[in-house]
Motif scaffolding. Sequence first.
Motif, PDB file in Angstrom:
ATOM      1  N   THR A 149       0.760  -1.332   0.176  1.00 15.54           N
ATOM      2  CA  THR A 149       0.039   0.303  -0.093  1.00 15.54           C
ATOM      3  C   THR A 149       0.898   1.484  -0.092  1.00 15.54           C
ATOM      4  N   LEU A 150       0.245   2.185  -0.897  1.00 17.80           N
ATOM      5  CA  LEU A 150       1.069   3.530  -1.063  1.00 17.80           C
ATOM      6  C   LEU A 150       0.069   4.388   0.046  1.00 17.80           C
ATOM      7  N   LEU A 151       0.803   5.152   0.851  1.00 16.36           N
ATOM      8  CA  LEU A 151       0.088   5.775   2.013  1.00 16.36           C
ATOM      9  C   LEU A 151       0.449   7.196   1.617  1.00 16.36           C
ATOM     10  N   LEU A 152      -0.586   8.014   1.576  1.00 16.53           N
ATOM     11  CA  LEU A 152      -0.466   9.566   1.079  1.00 16.53           C
ATOM     12  C   LEU A 152      -1.210  10.427   2.368  1.00 16.53           C
ATOM     13  N   THR A 153      -0.798  11.524   2.644  1.00 17.34           N
ATOM     14  CA  THR A 153      -1.445  12.305   3.463  1.00 17.34           C
ATOM     15  C   THR A 153      -1.665  13.754   2.846  1.00 17.34           C
ATOM     16  N   ASP A 154      -2.854  14.273   2.904  1.00 17.54           N
ATOM     17  CA  ASP A 154      -3.249  15.583   2.558  1.00 17.54           C
ATOM     18  C   ASP A 154      -3.197  16.465   3.808  1.00 17.54           C
ATOM     19  N   SER A 155      -2.196  16.613   4.658  1.00 14.92           N
ATOM     20  CA  SER A 155      -2.005  17.375   5.850  1.00 14.92           C
ATOM     21  C   SER A 155      -1.586  18.780   4.816  1.00 14.92           C
ATOM     22  N   PRO A 170       8.052   4.356   5.912  1.00 19.69           N
ATOM     23  CA  PRO A 170       8.414   5.867   5.366  1.00 19.69           C
ATOM     24  C   PRO A 170       8.879   5.685   4.096  1.00 19.69           C
ATOM     25  N   GLU A 171       9.265   4.619   3.506  1.00 22.21           N
ATOM     26  CA  GLU A 171       9.792   4.402   2.069  1.00 22.21           C
ATOM     27  C   GLU A 171       8.322   4.839   0.908  1.00 22.21           C
ATOM     28  N   LYS A 172       7.204   4.480   1.543  1.00 20.34           N
ATOM     29  CA  LYS A 172       6.038   4.568   0.810  1.00 20.34           C
ATOM     30  C   LYS A 172       5.032   5.572   1.137  1.00 20.34           C
ATOM     31  N   PHE A 173       5.479   6.576   1.967  1.00 20.88           N
ATOM     32  CA  PHE A 173       4.684   7.682   2.653  1.00 20.88           C
ATOM     33  C   PHE A 173       5.274   8.886   2.267  1.00 20.88           C
ATOM     34  N   LEU A 174       4.160   9.584   1.709  1.00 20.27           N
ATOM     35  CA  LEU A 174       4.620  11.180   1.141  1.00 20.27           C
ATOM     36  C   LEU A 174       3.191  11.979   1.263  1.00 20.27           C
ATOM     37  N   THR A 175       3.426  13.403   0.947  1.00 19.37           N
ATOM     38  CA  THR A 175       2.320  14.270   0.774  1.00 19.37           C
ATOM     39  C   THR A 175       1.415  14.272  -0.638  1.00 19.37           C
ATOM     40  N   LEU A 176       0.310  14.208  -0.528  1.00 17.18           N
ATOM     41  CA  LEU A 176      -0.272  14.611  -1.791  1.00 17.18           C
ATOM     42  C   LEU A 176      -1.284  15.594  -1.325  1.00 17.18           C
ATOM     43  N   HIS A 177      -1.004  16.962  -1.504  1.00 16.84           N
ATOM     44  CA  HIS A 177      -1.985  17.898  -1.018  1.00 16.84           C
ATOM     45  C   HIS A 177      -2.695  18.459  -2.129  1.00 16.84           C
ATOM     46  N   PHE A 178      -3.937  18.303  -1.867  1.00 18.86           N
ATOM     47  CA  PHE A 178      -5.247  19.102  -2.625  1.00 18.86           C
ATOM     48  C   PHE A 178      -5.467  20.476  -2.421  1.00 18.86           C
ATOM     49  N   ALA A 179      -6.198  21.017  -3.576  1.00 20.28           N
ATOM     50  CA  ALA A 179      -6.338  22.329  -3.200  1.00 20.28           C
ATOM     51  C   ALA A 179      -7.925  22.168  -2.987  1.00 20.28           C
ATOM     52  N   ASN A 186      -7.586  21.651  -9.977  1.00 19.08           N
ATOM     53  CA  ASN A 186      -7.281  20.062  -9.967  1.00 19.08           C
ATOM     54  C   ASN A 186      -5.483  20.210  -9.883  1.00 19.08           C
ATOM     55  N   LEU A 187      -5.303  20.676  -8.822  1.00 18.04           N
ATOM     56  CA  LEU A 187      -3.729  20.306  -8.657  1.00 18.04           C
ATOM     57  C   LEU A 187      -3.472  19.590  -7.250  1.00 18.04           C
ATOM     58  N   THR A 188      -2.539  19.065  -7.418  1.00 15.28           N
ATOM     59  CA  THR A 188      -1.928  18.430  -6.070  1.00 15.28           C
ATOM     60  C   THR A 188      -0.479  18.628  -6.033  1.00 15.28           C
ATOM     61  N   GLU A 189      -0.047  18.924  -4.650  1.00 16.21           N
ATOM     62  CA  GLU A 189       1.530  18.955  -4.391  1.00 16.21           C
ATOM     63  C   GLU A 189       1.900  17.722  -3.902  1.00 16.21           C
ATOM     64  N   LEU A 190       3.012  17.169  -4.536  1.00 14.56           N
ATOM     65  CA  LEU A 190       3.525  15.863  -4.038  1.00 14.56           C
ATOM     66  C   LEU A 190       4.980  16.430  -3.358  1.00 14.56           C
ATOM     67  N   MET A 191       5.031  16.032  -2.087  1.00 17.56           N
ATOM     68  CA  MET A 191       6.214  16.314  -1.151  1.00 17.56           C
ATOM     69  C   MET A 191       6.684  15.144  -0.442  1.00 17.56           C
ATOM     70  N   LYS A 192       7.953  14.775  -0.815  1.00 15.23           N
ATOM     71  CA  LYS A 192       8.496  13.501  -0.223  1.00 15.23           C
ATOM     72  C   LYS A 192       9.340  13.974   0.842  1.00 15.23           C
ATOM     73  N   THR A 193       9.728  13.019   1.769  1.00 19.89           N
ATOM     74  CA  THR A 193      10.749  13.018   2.653  1.00 19.89           C
ATOM     75  C   THR A 193      12.202  12.640   2.186  1.00 19.89           C
ATOM     76  N   ASP A 194      13.106  12.473   2.975  1.00 23.02           N
ATOM     77  CA  ASP A 194      14.351  11.934   2.598  1.00 23.02           C
ATOM     78  C   ASP A 194      14.384  10.519   2.583  1.00 23.02           C
ATOM     79  N   LYS A 195      13.178   9.858   3.176  1.00 22.33           N
ATOM     80  CA  LYS A 195      13.140   8.636   3.163  1.00 22.33           C
ATOM     81  C   LYS A 195      12.033   7.838   2.202  1.00 22.33           C
ATOM     82  N   THR A 196      11.470   8.810   1.382  1.00 20.96           N
ATOM     83  CA  THR A 196      10.252   8.470   0.182  1.00 20.96           C
ATOM     84  C   THR A 196      11.099   7.829  -0.564  1.00 20.96           C
ATOM     85  N   SER A 197      10.776   6.698  -1.192  1.00 22.02           N
ATOM     86  CA  SER A 197      11.402   5.832  -2.224  1.00 22.02           C
ATOM     87  C   SER A 197      11.076   6.658  -3.523  1.00 22.02           C
ATOM     88  N   GLN A 198      11.826   6.630  -4.669  1.00 23.65           N
ATOM     89  CA  GLN A 198      11.706   7.174  -5.983  1.00 23.65           C
ATOM     90  C   GLN A 198      10.426   6.496  -6.567  1.00 23.65           C
TER      91      GLN A 198
END
Length: 329
Positions: A149-155, A170-179, A186-198
Motif C-alpha cells: 500500500t502507498l500511503l499519502l497524507t493531505d495534511s 516511510p519509503e511508501k509515505f509522502l504528501t499528496l496535498h489537494f486544493a 485540479n492540482l496536487t502538491e507531491l512532497m516527499k521526505t528523505d526516506k520516500t522511495s523514488q
Amino acid sequence: MTAQKGITMNIQDVKNVTVAGGGTQGSQIASQIAYKGFHVTVWVRSEASIERAKPRFASIYGQYIDTLEAMKTDPKAYCRGLADKSDLTPEEVDQLLEQAKERLHDIQFETDFDKAFGNADVVVECINENKAEKEAFYSELAKHLPERTLLLTDSSTMLPSMFMDATGRPEKFLTLHFANQIWRNNLTELMKTDKTSQESFELADQFARAIGMLPMRLNKEQPGYILNTLLIPWLKAAMGLYANGVSDPETIDMTWQLATGADPTQTPFRKMDKIGLALCRNIMGMDPSAKDPNSTLGKSVALLDKYIAEGKTGIAVGEGFYKYTSYDK
C-alpha cells in the motif's frame, strides 16, 4: 492480507483506494477518486461520523451533477478535473453524467480498520490536523495495511517527516496535498521526505494524474508547500488592509483585479470565501503575532471570528465576504 515485502505497484495495479476521513477535504477527494473509476472506501471513526459525512457527500454529488449539466451549454462551466477536454459534445457530457451518478453512489463507508484498509492499494489520510491524533492513527493503521500500500497524507500544515516513522513504511509515505474544490482546481502538491522511495514518488504522480489532477512535484520538504507559501502572505495582506480600516473587501478585490488582470473570482476575499473562513482563521491564527489583539494579524483573526460567529463561513454555506447562489458553489 499482506503482499510480498518490497513489491512495487504500477498505476494499473491500483484498484482499491481508502480515504481516511469524511470531512470537507476527505469528501471531495473520495468523490473525485470514485468519479475517475476507482473503488473507494471512506473510513471514519463511528457510525455517527458516517451520518455527519453523508450530507457533505450529497452536496458534492449535487455540485458534480449541476456542473456537468452546465457544461452542456456554458463553456465557462468547464472543470478540468471532470473532463480532459473542454470541447465536449452534449452526448459526451451525458456519458460523464451517467458515470458520476453511478460511481459517486458506489462509495462505501466503514469504521472497521481491517475492512477499510485490509485490501487498500492506496490510502489517502485526511483526518484532523492534530499531531497526536495523526500519530495514533498511523500507529494503528500500520497493523492493518498490506505491504504494497502507498500511503499519502493531505495534511496542509504538517510535514510528512513528522509521521513517517509512525507509519511503519516511510519509503511508501509522502504528501499528496489537494486544493479546495478539487474538481475545479485540479492540482496536487507531491512532497516527499528523505526516506520516500523514488518508486513511491512516481506512483503518487501517476495516481494524481489518474484521478484528474495535475501533480506539482516538490523535491524536498517545505512548510506551506508551493501554494500556501505564495498564497498565505497574499491573504494576510488583504485581511490586514480590511482589519486596519484601510479599505473594504470589494475595493481591495477590485484593485487586485484591475491591476493584475485576474479573473474576478480569483481575488483575495473571494479566494478566502472559497477556502472557507474557518480554515483561513486557523491558518492565520497559527502565527504567534495573532495572539496580540492590537497587531494587524490579531485584528484580522478577530474579524474572521466575527464572520464565523455570524455563520458567514464562505461559499459552501452561501455567504462569507460575499453572497453566493447555488450555481456559484
